[in-house]
Every structure is written in C-alpha cells, then in structure tokens.
Scaffold this motif. Structure first.
Motif, PDB file in Angstrom:
ATOM      1  N   ARG A 129     -57.455   1.150-112.134  1.00  0.00           N
ATOM      2  CA  ARG A 129     -58.477   0.500-112.965  1.00  0.00           C
ATOM      3  C   ARG A 129     -57.984   0.369-114.408  1.00  0.00           C
ATOM      4  O   ARG A 129     -58.276  -0.627-115.084  1.00  0.00           O
ATOM      5  CB  ARG A 129     -59.779   1.287-112.913  1.00  0.00           C
ATOM      6  N   MET A 130     -57.237   1.366-114.868  1.00  0.00           N
ATOM      7  CA  MET A 130     -56.663   1.308-116.211  1.00  0.00           C
ATOM      8  C   MET A 130     -55.737   0.104-116.361  1.00  0.00           C
ATOM      9  O   MET A 130     -55.714  -0.559-117.404  1.00  0.00           O
ATOM     10  CB  MET A 130     -55.887   2.601-116.498  1.00  0.00           C
ATOM     11  N   MET A 131     -54.970  -0.194-115.283  1.00  0.00           N
ATOM     12  CA  MET A 131     -54.052  -1.330-115.313  1.00  0.00           C
ATOM     13  C   MET A 131     -54.797  -2.657-115.497  1.00  0.00           C
ATOM     14  O   MET A 131     -54.279  -3.600-116.092  1.00  0.00           O
ATOM     15  CB  MET A 131     -53.243  -1.388-114.009  1.00  0.00           C
ATOM     16  N   HIS A 132     -56.029  -2.725-114.994  1.00  0.00           N
ATOM     17  CA  HIS A 132     -56.819  -3.939-115.137  1.00  0.00           C
ATOM     18  C   HIS A 132     -57.590  -3.952-116.455  1.00  0.00           C
ATOM     19  O   HIS A 132     -57.853  -5.032-117.002  1.00  0.00           O
ATOM     20  CB  HIS A 132     -57.798  -4.079-113.969  1.00  0.00           C
ATOM     21  N   ALA A 133     -57.957  -2.767-116.949  1.00  0.00           N
ATOM     22  CA  ALA A 133     -58.740  -2.694-118.189  1.00  0.00           C
ATOM     23  C   ALA A 133     -57.902  -3.058-119.406  1.00  0.00           C
ATOM     24  O   ALA A 133     -58.428  -3.580-120.395  1.00  0.00           O
ATOM     25  CB  ALA A 133     -59.328  -1.293-118.349  1.00  0.00           C
ATOM     26  N   SER A 134     -56.618  -2.787-119.346  1.00  0.00           N
ATOM     27  CA  SER A 134     -55.719  -3.075-120.465  1.00  0.00           C
ATOM     28  C   SER A 134     -55.060  -4.441-120.257  1.00  0.00           C
ATOM     29  O   SER A 134     -54.338  -4.644-119.283  1.00  0.00           O
ATOM     30  CB  SER A 134     -54.644  -1.988-120.580  1.00  0.00           C
ATOM     31  N   HIS A 135     -55.294  -5.343-121.187  1.00  0.00           N
ATOM     32  CA  HIS A 135     -54.680  -6.668-121.095  1.00  0.00           C
ATOM     33  C   HIS A 135     -53.156  -6.555-121.107  1.00  0.00           C
ATOM     34  O   HIS A 135     -52.464  -7.258-120.355  1.00  0.00           O
ATOM     35  CB  HIS A 135     -55.146  -7.552-122.256  1.00  0.00           C
ATOM     36  N   ASP A 223     -57.969  -6.767 -99.559  1.00  0.00           N
ATOM     37  CA  ASP A 223     -57.710  -8.192 -99.738  1.00  0.00           C
ATOM     38  C   ASP A 223     -58.654  -8.796-100.772  1.00  0.00           C
ATOM     39  O   ASP A 223     -58.259  -9.691-101.531  1.00  0.00           O
ATOM     40  CB  ASP A 223     -57.854  -8.927 -98.405  1.00  0.00           C
ATOM     41  N   VAL A 224     -59.893  -8.308-100.802  1.00  0.00           N
ATOM     42  CA  VAL A 224     -60.847  -8.773-101.810  1.00  0.00           C
ATOM     43  C   VAL A 224     -60.271  -8.578-103.206  1.00  0.00           C
ATOM     44  O   VAL A 224     -60.358  -9.458-104.067  1.00  0.00           O
ATOM     45  CB  VAL A 224     -62.190  -8.021-101.671  1.00  0.00           C
ATOM     46  N   HIS A 225     -59.660  -7.421-103.438  1.00  0.00           N
ATOM     47  CA  HIS A 225     -59.115  -7.123-104.764  1.00  0.00           C
ATOM     48  C   HIS A 225     -57.948  -8.041-105.124  1.00  0.00           C
ATOM     49  O   HIS A 225     -57.713  -8.311-106.299  1.00  0.00           O
ATOM     50  CB  HIS A 225     -58.655  -5.658-104.822  1.00  0.00           C
ATOM     51  N   HIS A 226     -57.202  -8.505-104.135  1.00  0.00           N
ATOM     52  CA  HIS A 226     -56.047  -9.364-104.408  1.00  0.00           C
ATOM     53  C   HIS A 226     -56.446 -10.810-104.711  1.00  0.00           C
ATOM     54  O   HIS A 226     -55.601 -11.592-105.131  1.00  0.00           O
ATOM     55  CB  HIS A 226     -55.068  -9.333-103.223  1.00  0.00           C
ATOM     56  N   GLN A 227     -57.715 -11.144-104.488  1.00  0.00           N
ATOM     57  CA  GLN A 227     -58.171 -12.503-104.763  1.00  0.00           C
ATOM     58  C   GLN A 227     -58.682 -12.608-106.205  1.00  0.00           C
ATOM     59  O   GLN A 227     -59.172 -11.615-106.761  1.00  0.00           O
ATOM     60  CB  GLN A 227     -59.270 -12.913-103.785  1.00  0.00           C
ATOM     61  N   PRO A 228     -58.595 -13.775-106.827  1.00  0.00           N
ATOM     62  CA  PRO A 228     -59.044 -13.928-108.222  1.00  0.00           C
ATOM     63  C   PRO A 228     -60.479 -13.446-108.452  1.00  0.00           C
ATOM     64  O   PRO A 228     -60.782 -12.882-109.504  1.00  0.00           O
ATOM     65  CB  PRO A 228     -58.907 -15.436-108.465  1.00  0.00           C
ATOM     66  N   TYR A 229     -61.366 -13.655-107.487  1.00  0.00           N
ATOM     67  CA  TYR A 229     -62.763 -13.253-107.670  1.00  0.00           C
ATOM     68  C   TYR A 229     -62.951 -11.740-107.575  1.00  0.00           C
ATOM     69  O   TYR A 229     -63.997 -11.215-107.958  1.00  0.00           O
ATOM     70  CB  TYR A 229     -63.668 -13.949-106.650  1.00  0.00           C
ATOM     71  N   GLY A 230     -61.938 -11.030-107.068  1.00  0.00           N
ATOM     72  CA  GLY A 230     -62.099  -9.596-106.853  1.00  0.00           C
ATOM     73  C   GLY A 230     -61.277  -8.710-107.756  1.00  0.00           C
ATOM     74  O   GLY A 230     -61.195  -7.496-107.538  1.00  0.00           O
ATOM     75  N   PHE A 231     -60.685  -9.275-108.803  1.00  0.00           N
ATOM     76  CA  PHE A 231     -59.812  -8.491-109.688  1.00  0.00           C
ATOM     77  C   PHE A 231     -60.511  -7.297-110.314  1.00  0.00           C
ATOM     78  O   PHE A 231     -59.875  -6.280-110.593  1.00  0.00           O
ATOM     79  CB  PHE A 231     -59.260  -9.386-110.814  1.00  0.00           C
ATOM     80  N   LYS A 232     -61.814  -7.410-110.561  1.00  0.00           N
ATOM     81  CA  LYS A 232     -62.543  -6.335-111.236  1.00  0.00           C
ATOM     82  C   LYS A 232     -63.265  -5.415-110.259  1.00  0.00           C
ATOM     83  O   LYS A 232     -64.092  -4.601-110.677  1.00  0.00           O
ATOM     84  CB  LYS A 232     -63.551  -6.936-112.224  1.00  0.00           C
ATOM     85  N   TYR A 233     -62.941  -5.541-108.990  1.00  0.00           N
ATOM     86  CA  TYR A 233     -63.626  -4.763-107.967  1.00  0.00           C
ATOM     87  C   TYR A 233     -62.619  -4.166-106.971  1.00  0.00           C
ATOM     88  O   TYR A 233     -61.459  -4.566-106.924  1.00  0.00           O
ATOM     89  CB  TYR A 233     -64.639  -5.639-107.221  1.00  0.00           C
ATOM     90  N   ASN A 234     -63.112  -3.210-106.196  1.00  0.00           N
ATOM     91  CA  ASN A 234     -62.347  -2.619-105.092  1.00  0.00           C
ATOM     92  C   ASN A 234     -60.986  -2.091-105.545  1.00  0.00           C
ATOM     93  O   ASN A 234     -59.936  -2.436-105.016  1.00  0.00           O
ATOM     94  CB  ASN A 234     -62.182  -3.643-103.959  1.00  0.00           C
ATOM     95  N   PHE A 235     -61.035  -1.187-106.528  1.00  0.00           N
ATOM     96  CA  PHE A 235     -59.816  -0.572-107.058  1.00  0.00           C
ATOM     97  C   PHE A 235     -59.325   0.573-106.172  1.00  0.00           C
ATOM     98  O   PHE A 235     -58.174   0.984-106.288  1.00  0.00           O
ATOM     99  CB  PHE A 235     -60.069  -0.011-108.461  1.00  0.00           C
ATOM    100  N   SER A 236     -60.191   1.120-105.337  1.00  0.00           N
ATOM    101  CA  SER A 236     -59.853   2.319-104.560  1.00  0.00           C
ATOM    102  C   SER A 236     -58.624   2.105-103.692  1.00  0.00           C
ATOM    103  O   SER A 236     -58.408   1.017-103.153  1.00  0.00           O
ATOM    104  CB  SER A 236     -61.033   2.726-103.674  1.00  0.00           C
ATOM    105  N   ASN A 237     -57.861   3.179-103.539  1.00  0.00           N
ATOM    106  CA  ASN A 237     -56.638   3.119-102.746  1.00  0.00           C
ATOM    107  C   ASN A 237     -56.135   4.553-102.529  1.00  0.00           C
ATOM    108  O   ASN A 237     -56.205   5.349-103.467  1.00  0.00           O
ATOM    109  CB  ASN A 237     -55.575   2.310-103.526  1.00  0.00           C
ATOM    110  N   PRO A 238     -55.643   4.921-101.341  1.00  0.00           N
ATOM    111  CA  PRO A 238     -55.517   4.106-100.139  1.00  0.00           C
ATOM    112  C   PRO A 238     -56.461   4.509 -99.001  1.00  0.00           C
ATOM    113  O   PRO A 238     -56.377   3.929 -97.926  1.00  0.00           O
ATOM    114  CB  PRO A 238     -54.066   4.390 -99.732  1.00  0.00           C
TER     115      PRO A 238
END
Length: 275
Positions: A129-135, A223-238
C-alpha cells in the motif's frame, strides 16, 4: 562481512531453504507454460492471449531477466539472514552447535506456518500500500510490476529490485523471525508461498484448484488490483484478504463467462465491500 564468513557454518537445511523455493518457482511456472502450449486452459483464462499482448507493456524476455535478477538477490539475502540467525542462536546457547536445529512437533510447525502467513500478509499489505500511496515509489519502483496488466505465471516475481527486496524478501525474512521456524520449515513455507503467488498471477481459474477452495485471496482477487480501476484496492498478498477488509480497501468482484464463450472475465462490484 566477507563471502567466506557468510558461508561459514551454512548447513544443508540452509541451502535447501535458499534454493528449493527458487527451483519450485521455475518448475511450477514450467507446468503452467505446458498448459499454455497445449491450450488446455483457454476456457479458464481471465485474460485472452490478445489482451495479454495488447495490454502488457513489457516483453516476456525482460520479465525473465527481471525475475532471474530477483532470485540472485534473494539467494544472497537468504544466506545472509540464515548466517545472522545462527549467530543470534549461538549467543543464547551455552554449548553452541553448527548442526541443523531439531525440528519441532507437527503441532508447532502448523502453528509456525499460520503465524508466518499472518506475518507475511501484514508486511506485504502495508509495504504494498505504501508503494501506491507514494507517487515517487509507484512511478519509479512499483509501476514495473504493474506493467503486467494481464499477469501470467512466471511474472509473479517480476518487479523492481527495490520492491523485491522490500516487499517479497522483506516479508519472508519478517515471517521467518516472527514465527521462529527452522530453516527446514522455512523451505516448505516459502515453497508453499511461492506456488500460491504463481497461481495468483497465472490469470487462470482452473476447476478443482484447492487454493480457490481454501483462500478468498486468489487470482481473481489479485487480478482486480492489476486493472486500472483496482489500483487503490485489494493490496493484500499472498494468503488472506483480512487487511483489505479491515482497512476499507477491499473491492468485491464477480467472475463471468465471456460473451464469446472463450474464457472468463473479472468484473468489479461497485466499489468497496463492507465488512
């Protein structure tokens, strides 16, 4: 610390914990590649071959080189961590031994597996999530992994070296120390986590897949997270989706058959799914 010092006292179990998960990675990816060549799974694909070629912005050759680099780094860090772990153990023992530690009971091993799964999920959720929060981090580091809009099996470990070190290797080290598992148990745990990660990135929804039976976190969820609409969601892994639900970043979805009858498609349901 020199190379000689790193290798001093390394046991067979240490080497197995280091190299077996990597071997499992390529063997498992090979199985998926055989499926692809034989076209045995077209009806279970989340992305068509045309989508894969059109949407992914990185070649498979580059992905292969990137994954190999990750594994070289992983080998070095593994040897380093296991060496440090041995030094820490020796400091607490009255009669230090270079022999491999004795395996605990099965009940303890199962408990260690569960603790390691929770620890790995926790580390990966917040660092991811940090990777997405930081531009800056997304643009210069994490976007490399998202070049695979239509993921495939051997791209599971494809990422910027910094991301591989922070998220993948970091979570493995964290899980190892928090759970207190032995190197031999760690070998099994990391092999299991590796197979799970490959399946999550395979873009396949094969019938009878046990991962899909026991884990809500699966290839469709990721797969949801890998789509443009899902970038801010479904960070959990694995393994689990718990952190996404607790932190309000869970996006629900449905899996539908494509109109042409060839394959499947993942579609989001509104935005976030409430607890």
């Amino acid at each position: 610390m020199g190379l000689a010092a790193l290798w001093a006292g390394i046991t067979k179990d240490d080497l197995l914990a280091t190299f077996v998960p990597i071997a499992v990675y390529w063997i498992c990816c090979g199985v998926y590649m055989v499926f692809e060549k034989l076209q045995l799974h077209d009806n279970y694909r989340l992305h068509s071959k045309e989508e894969e070629e059109a949407n992914n912005t990185i070649s498979k050759r580059c992905v292969l080189k990137g994954v190999l680099l990750q594994h070289v780094i992983q080998i070095f860090i593994s040897i380093l961590v296991l060496t440090v772990d041995k030094k820490l153990v020796k400091q607490t023992e009255q009669t230090p031994s270079v022999a491999a530690p004795r395996q605990p009971s099965l009940q303890v091993i199962f408990l260690q597996f569960f603790v390691a799964m929770v620890a790995m999920d926790t580390w990966q959720y917040f660092t991811h999530r940090m990777m997405h929060a930081s531009h800056f981090l997304y643009k210069h580091v994490h976007s490399k992994h998202h070049a695979l809009v239509a993921p495939y099996a051997f791209g599971a470990h494809y990422s910027h070296p910094a991301e591989g070190l922070i998220i993948d290797t970091g979570s493995a080290v964290f899980a190892f120390f928090v759970s207190g598992m032995t190197p031999r148990t760690c070998m099994f745990f990391l092999s299991f986590a590796t197979i799970k990660a490959i399946d999550d990135h395979s873009s396949l929804r094969l019938p009878g897949n046990l991962f899909h039976c026991f884990f809500h976190h699966n290839g469709a969820f990721h797969d949801v997270h890998h789509q443009p609409y899902g970038f801010k969601y479904n960070f959990s892994n694995p393994f689990f989706v718990s952190w996404d639900k607790l932190m309000g970043t869970y996006m629900s979805y449905t899996i539908q058959k494509r109109h042409n009858g060839r394959g499947l498609i993942v579609k989001p349901i509104n935005k976030k799914m409430s607890l």
